[in-house]
Design a protein around this motif. Structure first.
Motif, PDB file in Angstrom:
ATOM      1  N   GLN A 116       0.855  -1.181   0.000  1.00 48.72           N
ATOM      2  CA  GLN A 116       0.000   0.000   0.000  1.00 48.72           C
ATOM      3  C   GLN A 116       0.892   1.232   0.000  1.00 48.72           C
ATOM      4  O   GLN A 116       1.940   1.222   0.616  1.00 48.72           O
ATOM      5  CB  GLN A 116      -0.854   0.073   1.263  1.00 48.72           C
ATOM      6  N   LEU A 117       0.448   2.272  -0.638  1.00 47.42           N
ATOM      7  CA  LEU A 117       1.202   3.523  -0.608  1.00 47.42           C
ATOM      8  C   LEU A 117       0.484   4.504   0.305  1.00 47.42           C
ATOM      9  O   LEU A 117      -0.718   4.698   0.193  1.00 47.42           O
ATOM     10  CB  LEU A 117       1.341   4.101  -2.015  1.00 47.42           C
ATOM     11  N   ASN A 118       1.247   5.082   1.225  1.00 44.73           N
ATOM     12  CA  ASN A 118       0.733   6.120   2.112  1.00 44.73           C
ATOM     13  C   ASN A 118       1.941   6.893   2.639  1.00 44.73           C
ATOM     14  O   ASN A 118       3.086   6.576   2.295  1.00 44.73           O
ATOM     15  CB  ASN A 118      -0.121   5.520   3.242  1.00 44.73           C
ATOM     16  N   ASP A 119       1.711   7.898   3.471  1.00 49.12           N
ATOM     17  CA  ASP A 119       2.806   8.744   3.942  1.00 49.12           C
ATOM     18  C   ASP A 119       3.884   7.964   4.693  1.00 49.12           C
ATOM     19  O   ASP A 119       5.075   8.245   4.541  1.00 49.12           O
ATOM     20  CB  ASP A 119       2.278   9.884   4.811  1.00 49.12           C
ATOM     21  N   ASP A 120       3.486   6.978   5.526  1.00 52.96           N
ATOM     22  CA  ASP A 120       4.488   6.175   6.234  1.00 52.96           C
ATOM     23  C   ASP A 120       5.369   5.406   5.263  1.00 52.96           C
ATOM     24  O   ASP A 120       6.590   5.324   5.443  1.00 52.96           O
ATOM     25  CB  ASP A 120       3.813   5.182   7.189  1.00 52.96           C
ATOM     26  N   ILE A 121       4.784   4.834   4.235  1.00 56.75           N
ATOM     27  CA  ILE A 121       5.561   4.069   3.251  1.00 56.75           C
ATOM     28  C   ILE A 121       6.477   4.997   2.466  1.00 56.75           C
ATOM     29  O   ILE A 121       7.640   4.660   2.205  1.00 56.75           O
ATOM     30  CB  ILE A 121       4.635   3.260   2.317  1.00 56.75           C
ATOM     31  N   PHE A 122       5.984   6.176   2.099  1.00 58.91           N
ATOM     32  CA  PHE A 122       6.850   7.133   1.399  1.00 58.91           C
ATOM     33  C   PHE A 122       8.045   7.504   2.278  1.00 58.91           C
ATOM     34  O   PHE A 122       9.186   7.562   1.807  1.00 58.91           O
ATOM     35  CB  PHE A 122       6.079   8.383   0.992  1.00 58.91           C
ATOM     36  N   GLU A 123       7.816   7.727   3.566  1.00 60.03           N
ATOM     37  CA  GLU A 123       8.910   8.065   4.483  1.00 60.03           C
ATOM     38  C   GLU A 123       9.893   6.891   4.583  1.00 60.03           C
ATOM     39  O   GLU A 123      11.118   7.089   4.557  1.00 60.03           O
ATOM     40  CB  GLU A 123       8.360   8.422   5.863  1.00 60.03           C
ATOM     41  N   TYR A 124       9.374   5.677   4.705  1.00 61.13           N
ATOM     42  CA  TYR A 124      10.227   4.479   4.746  1.00 61.13           C
ATOM     43  C   TYR A 124      11.106   4.414   3.497  1.00 61.13           C
ATOM     44  O   TYR A 124      12.326   4.210   3.585  1.00 61.13           O
ATOM     45  CB  TYR A 124       9.331   3.246   4.861  1.00 61.13           C
ATOM     46  N   LEU A 125      10.497   4.597   2.343  1.00 62.51           N
ATOM     47  CA  LEU A 125      11.248   4.543   1.082  1.00 62.51           C
ATOM     48  C   LEU A 125      12.290   5.651   0.993  1.00 62.51           C
ATOM     49  O   LEU A 125      13.396   5.442   0.477  1.00 62.51           O
ATOM     50  CB  LEU A 125      10.294   4.622  -0.109  1.00 62.51           C
ATOM     51  N   GLU A 126      11.956   6.809   1.490  1.00 63.28           N
ATOM     52  CA  GLU A 126      12.885   7.943   1.455  1.00 63.28           C
ATOM     53  C   GLU A 126      14.095   7.712   2.364  1.00 63.28           C
ATOM     54  O   GLU A 126      15.170   8.229   2.098  1.00 63.28           O
ATOM     55  CB  GLU A 126      12.164   9.227   1.858  1.00 63.28           C
ATOM     56  N   LYS A 127      13.941   6.903   3.405  1.00 60.68           N
ATOM     57  CA  LYS A 127      15.003   6.735   4.394  1.00 60.68           C
ATOM     58  C   LYS A 127      15.768   5.419   4.298  1.00 60.68           C
ATOM     59  O   LYS A 127      16.848   5.295   4.877  1.00 60.68           O
ATOM     60  CB  LYS A 127      14.413   6.858   5.798  1.00 60.68           C
ATOM     61  N   ILE A 128      15.252   4.432   3.590  1.00 57.77           N
ATOM     62  CA  ILE A 128      15.877   3.111   3.646  1.00 57.77           C
ATOM     63  C   ILE A 128      17.290   3.080   3.069  1.00 57.77           C
ATOM     64  O   ILE A 128      18.174   2.414   3.615  1.00 57.77           O
ATOM     65  CB  ILE A 128      14.988   2.007   3.020  1.00 57.77           C
ATOM     66  N   GLN A 129      17.550   3.790   1.991  1.00 53.29           N
ATOM     67  CA  GLN A 129      18.880   3.711   1.388  1.00 53.29           C
ATOM     68  C   GLN A 129      19.971   4.151   2.359  1.00 53.29           C
ATOM     69  O   GLN A 129      21.041   3.542   2.418  1.00 53.29           O
ATOM     70  CB  GLN A 129      18.960   4.531   0.104  1.00 53.29           C
ATOM     71  N   ALA A 130      19.700   5.170   3.155  1.00 62.07           N
ATOM     72  CA  ALA A 130      20.694   5.627   4.136  1.00 62.07           C
ATOM     73  C   ALA A 130      20.988   4.543   5.175  1.00 62.07           C
ATOM     74  O   ALA A 130      22.097   4.496   5.723  1.00 62.07           O
ATOM     75  CB  ALA A 130      20.211   6.905   4.820  1.00 62.07           C
ATOM     76  N   THR A 131      20.024   3.645   5.437  1.00 58.73           N
ATOM     77  CA  THR A 131      20.277   2.546   6.381  1.00 58.73           C
ATOM     78  C   THR A 131      21.101   1.444   5.736  1.00 58.73           C
ATOM     79  O   THR A 131      21.803   0.705   6.425  1.00 58.73           O
ATOM     80  CB  THR A 131      18.970   1.942   6.947  1.00 58.73           C
ATOM     81  N   LEU A 132      21.007   1.313   4.416  1.00 55.23           N
ATOM     82  CA  LEU A 132      21.737   0.269   3.686  1.00 55.23           C
ATOM     83  C   LEU A 132      23.196   0.644   3.429  1.00 55.23           C
ATOM     84  O   LEU A 132      24.081  -0.220   3.454  1.00 55.23           O
ATOM     85  CB  LEU A 132      21.061   0.001   2.342  1.00 55.23           C
ATOM     86  N   ASP A 133      23.445   1.914   3.170  1.00 51.88           N
ATOM     87  CA  ASP A 133      24.779   2.359   2.736  1.00 51.88           C
ATOM     88  C   ASP A 133      25.921   1.920   3.651  1.00 51.88           C
ATOM     89  O   ASP A 133      26.941   1.426   3.158  1.00 51.88           O
ATOM     90  CB  ASP A 133      24.800   3.870   2.548  1.00 51.88           C
ATOM     91  N   PRO A 134      25.806   2.030   4.987  1.00 48.86           N
ATOM     92  CA  PRO A 134      26.930   1.615   5.836  1.00 48.86           C
ATOM     93  C   PRO A 134      27.244   0.115   5.745  1.00 48.86           C
ATOM     94  O   PRO A 134      28.335  -0.307   6.127  1.00 48.86           O
ATOM     95  CB  PRO A 134      26.462   1.964   7.256  1.00 48.86           C
ATOM     96  N   TYR A 135      26.312  -0.677   5.241  1.00 47.60           N
ATOM     97  CA  TYR A 135      26.486  -2.130   5.163  1.00 47.60           C
ATOM     98  C   TYR A 135      26.669  -2.602   3.722  1.00 47.60           C
ATOM     99  O   TYR A 135      26.644  -3.802   3.451  1.00 47.60           O
ATOM    100  CB  TYR A 135      25.285  -2.825   5.822  1.00 47.60           C
ATOM    101  N   GLU A 136      26.856  -1.652   2.809  1.00 44.05           N
ATOM    102  CA  GLU A 136      27.049  -1.927   1.380  1.00 44.05           C
ATOM    103  C   GLU A 136      25.882  -2.695   0.779  1.00 44.05           C
ATOM    104  O   GLU A 136      26.057  -3.521  -0.121  1.00 44.05           O
ATOM    105  CB  GLU A 136      28.371  -2.665   1.148  1.00 44.05           C
ATOM    106  N   GLY A 137      24.682  -2.416   1.273  1.00 41.35           N
ATOM    107  CA  GLY A 137      23.491  -3.051   0.723  1.00 41.35           C
ATOM    108  C   GLY A 137      23.011  -2.298  -0.503  1.00 41.35           C
ATOM    109  O   GLY A 137      23.112  -1.069  -0.572  1.00 41.35           O
ATOM    110  N   ARG A 138      22.504  -3.060  -1.482  1.00 40.44           N
ATOM    111  CA  ARG A 138      21.969  -2.416  -2.690  1.00 40.44           C
ATOM    112  C   ARG A 138      20.773  -3.211  -3.187  1.00 40.44           C
ATOM    113  O   ARG A 138      20.749  -4.441  -3.134  1.00 40.44           O
ATOM    114  CB  ARG A 138      23.019  -2.287  -3.775  1.00 40.44           C
ATOM    115  N   PHE A 139      19.796  -2.463  -3.664  1.00 45.50           N
ATOM    116  CA  PHE A 139      18.600  -3.100  -4.204  1.00 45.50           C
ATOM    117  C   PHE A 139      18.924  -3.797  -5.519  1.00 45.50           C
ATOM    118  O   PHE A 139      19.548  -3.213  -6.401  1.00 45.50           O
ATOM    119  CB  PHE A 139      17.509  -2.062  -4.466  1.00 45.50           C
ATOM    120  N   LEU A 140      18.496  -5.039  -5.642  1.00 44.85           N
ATOM    121  CA  LEU A 140      18.540  -5.755  -6.915  1.00 44.85           C
ATOM    122  C   LEU A 140      17.156  -5.791  -7.539  1.00 44.85           C
ATOM    123  O   LEU A 140      17.010  -5.740  -8.759  1.00 44.85           O
ATOM    124  CB  LEU A 140      19.050  -7.183  -6.724  1.00 44.85           C
TER     125      LEU A 140
END
Length: 116
Positions: free
Chosen positions: A13-37
Protein backbone atom coordinates in the motif's frame (compact mmCIF):
# COMPACT_ATOMS: atom_id res chain seq x y z
CA UNK A 1 29.77 -15.09 -0.03
CA UNK A 2 27.09 -12.57 -0.97
CA UNK A 3 23.91 -12.55 1.08
CA UNK A 4 20.43 -11.35 0.29
CA UNK A 5 17.53 -9.88 2.17
CA UNK A 6 14.30 -10.97 0.47
CA UNK A 7 10.86 -9.63 1.27
CA UNK A 8 7.57 -10.94 -0.05
CA UNK A 9 5.20 -8.02 0.48
CA UNK A 10 1.70 -9.42 0.13
CA UNK A 11 -0.35 -6.29 0.77
CA UNK A 12 1.64 -3.36 -0.64
CA UNK A 13 0.00 0.00 0.00
CA UNK A 14 1.20 3.52 -0.61
CA UNK A 15 0.73 6.12 2.11
CA UNK A 16 2.81 8.74 3.94
CA UNK A 17 4.49 6.18 6.23
CA UNK A 18 5.56 4.07 3.25
CA UNK A 19 6.85 7.13 1.40
CA UNK A 20 8.91 8.06 4.48
CA UNK A 21 10.23 4.48 4.75
CA UNK A 22 11.25 4.54 1.08
CA UNK A 23 12.89 7.94 1.45
CA UNK A 24 15.00 6.74 4.39
CA UNK A 25 15.88 3.11 3.65
CA UNK A 26 18.88 3.71 1.39
CA UNK A 27 20.69 5.63 4.14
CA UNK A 28 20.28 2.55 6.38
CA UNK A 29 21.74 0.27 3.69
CA UNK A 30 24.78 2.36 2.74
CA UNK A 31 26.93 1.61 5.84
CA UNK A 32 26.49 -2.13 5.16
CA UNK A 33 27.05 -1.93 1.38
CA UNK A 34 23.49 -3.05 0.72
CA UNK A 35 21.97 -2.42 -2.69
CA UNK A 36 18.60 -3.10 -4.20
CA UNK A 37 18.54 -5.76 -6.92
CA UNK A 38 14.73 -5.94 -7.12
CA UNK A 39 12.37 -3.42 -5.60
CA UNK A 40 8.66 -3.90 -5.83
CA UNK A 41 7.65 -4.91 -9.34
CA UNK A 42 4.71 -7.25 -9.75
CA UNK A 43 6.41 -10.57 -10.52
CA UNK A 44 5.55 -12.79 -13.44
CA UNK A 45 4.27 -15.88 -11.66
CA UNK A 46 5.21 -19.06 -13.54
CA UNK A 47 4.41 -21.58 -10.76
CA UNK A 48 2.04 -21.41 -7.83
CA UNK A 49 0.60 -18.24 -6.36
CA UNK A 50 2.46 -15.06 -5.46
CA UNK A 51 0.25 -12.24 -4.24
CA UNK A 52 2.00 -8.91 -3.88
CA UNK A 53 5.52 -7.85 -4.77
CA UNK A 54 9.11 -8.81 -4.05
CA UNK A 55 12.18 -6.95 -2.80
CA UNK A 56 15.74 -8.30 -3.01
CA UNK A 57 18.66 -6.47 -1.43
CA UNK A 58 22.23 -7.72 -1.88
CA UNK A 59 24.97 -7.46 0.77
CA UNK A 60 28.63 -8.48 0.56
CA UNK A 61 28.06 -11.14 3.25
CA UNK A 62 25.48 -12.43 5.71
CA UNK A 63 27.13 -10.65 8.65
CA UNK A 64 26.49 -7.26 7.05
CA UNK A 65 22.94 -8.26 6.13
CA UNK A 66 22.25 -9.20 9.76
CA UNK A 67 23.93 -6.04 11.03
CA UNK A 68 21.82 -3.88 8.71
CA UNK A 69 18.54 -5.46 9.79
CA UNK A 70 19.45 -5.13 13.49
CA UNK A 71 20.84 -1.61 13.13
CA UNK A 72 19.17 1.18 15.11
CA UNK A 73 18.72 3.16 11.90
CA UNK A 74 16.75 0.39 10.18
CA UNK A 75 14.83 -0.61 13.29
CA UNK A 76 13.72 3.01 13.63
CA UNK A 77 12.02 3.03 10.20
CA UNK A 78 10.87 -0.60 10.08
CA UNK A 79 7.57 0.07 11.90
CA UNK A 80 6.61 2.45 9.08
CA UNK A 81 6.42 -0.58 6.77
CA UNK A 82 5.19 -3.16 9.26
CA UNK A 83 2.14 -1.08 10.20
CA UNK A 84 0.89 -1.05 6.62
CA UNK A 85 2.21 -4.03 4.65
CA UNK A 86 1.74 -7.70 5.49
CA UNK A 87 4.69 -9.76 4.37
CA UNK A 88 7.62 -12.01 5.13
CA UNK A 89 11.33 -11.25 5.12
CA UNK A 90 14.35 -13.54 5.17
CA UNK A 91 18.12 -13.32 5.02
CA UNK A 92 19.83 -15.94 2.91
CA UNK A 93 23.43 -16.63 1.99
CA UNK A 94 24.19 -16.79 -1.71
CA UNK A 95 26.51 -19.07 -3.63
CA UNK A 96 29.88 -18.26 -5.16
CA UNK A 97 30.57 -17.75 -8.86
CA UNK A 98 31.85 -21.31 -9.27
CA UNK A 99 28.75 -22.97 -7.77
CA UNK A 100 27.62 -26.08 -9.64
CA UNK A 101 24.31 -27.75 -8.76
CA UNK A 102 25.55 -31.08 -10.16
CA UNK A 103 28.43 -31.10 -7.63
CA UNK A 104 25.93 -30.39 -4.87
CA UNK A 105 23.80 -33.31 -6.06
CA UNK A 106 26.86 -35.60 -6.05
CA UNK A 107 27.72 -34.61 -2.45
CA UNK A 108 24.13 -35.16 -1.36
CA UNK A 109 24.04 -38.59 -3.05
CA UNK A 110 27.16 -39.60 -1.10
CA UNK A 111 25.41 -38.78 2.19
CA UNK A 112 22.14 -40.56 1.44
CA UNK A 113 22.35 -44.36 1.13
CA UNK A 114 20.43 -45.88 -1.78
CA UNK A 115 19.80 -42.49 -3.36
CA UNK A 116 20.65 -43.67 -6.78
Amino acid sequence: MPAFALAHLRTPQLNDDIFEYLEKIQATLDPYEGRFLVHGPKPEVIEGDWPGTVVIIEFPDVERARAWYASPAYQEILPLRLRHIEGSAILVEGVGPDYDAARTAARLRERIPNAG
